[in-house]
Write an enzyme that holds these catalytic residues in place. Structure first.
Site, PDB file in Angstrom:
ATOM      1  N   ASP A 195      10.446   2.144   3.601  1.00  0.00           N
ATOM      2  CA  ASP A 195       9.102   1.739   3.204  1.00  0.00           C
ATOM      3  C   ASP A 195       8.310   2.883   2.591  1.00  0.00           C
ATOM      4  OD1 ASP A 195       9.515  -0.824   4.260  1.00  0.00           O
ATOM      5  OD2 ASP A 195       8.856  -0.177   6.240  1.00  0.00           O
ATOM      6  N   ARG A 196       7.358   2.521   1.775  1.00  0.00           N
ATOM      7  CA  ARG A 196       6.499   3.510   1.118  1.00  0.00           C
ATOM      8  C   ARG A 196       5.802   4.412   2.139  1.00  0.00           C
ATOM      9  NH1 ARG A 196       1.077   2.062  -2.200  1.00  0.00           N
ATOM     10  NH2 ARG A 196       0.714   4.111  -3.080  1.00  0.00           N
TER      11      ARG A 196
END
Length: 179
Positions: A44-45
């Site tokens: 995930d970012r």
């Protein structure tokens, strides 16, 4: 080819951003200039740490596909002081909206010696935090975050430390090496 990348916080696990042009987000292309490699799995970012990139489709499948049960180890900073019962629940596996998780290996850790996160994790004097090491063998969307939240321990920082025998040790954020 297999590349180990220490993906920084805030970077998308893809080489292009289909977001708005007036708000470009950092992507893998800001760090890795190697043609025809693709992420084996995602991160995930708002997570950081080990991301594997390869040009070998079979290797990519063996790393990313849940049927191969490749262990992934995370260093997880959580809000609160984990009780023995909360850790036991994570070790047994929890039932999320998309079904039960496999059991996780979980242990408490002293604060690890990691690189500073930019931006830093918010600090609150009145709320304790703790570190866990969690190893899972599946890779659902935001799984570690959802598991810790499910037992009452919201995730503040998530660093993937290893996938199988490959580790991010010795790599600063944004650094990579071909193995």
């Amino acid at each position: 080819m297999l590349i180990l990348l220490n993906k920084p916080y805030g970077v998308l696990s893809q080489f292009t951003d289909k977001g708005t042009a007036d708000s470009p987000r950092a992507t893998l292309s800001d760090y890795v200039d190697v043609p025809k490699v693709y992420p084996a799995g995602r991160l995930d970012r708002d997570s950081e740490g080990l991301l594997l990139l390869t040009d070998d489709g079979r290797l990519q499948a063996r790393i990313a596909h849940p049927k191969f049960r490749k262990p992934k180890t995370y260093l997880v900073q959580v809000e609160g002081d984990p009780s023995d019962e909360q850790i036991a629940r994570l070790r047994r596996g929890v039932t999320l909206k998309d079904g039960p998780t496999r059991p996780a290996q979980v242990r408490r850790l002293p604060p690890p010696d990691l690189w500073p996160r930019v931006p830093p994790v918010r600090f609150r004097k009145s709320v304790p935090d703790a570190w866990l090491e969690m190893t899972i063998t599946e890779g659902r969307n935001r799984q570690v975050r959802r598991m810790t939240a499910h037992v009452g321990l919201p995730c503040l920082r998530l660093v993937r430390w290893s996938i199988g025998d490959w580790s991010v040790e010795g790599l600063a954020p944004g650094e990579w090496r071909n193995i």
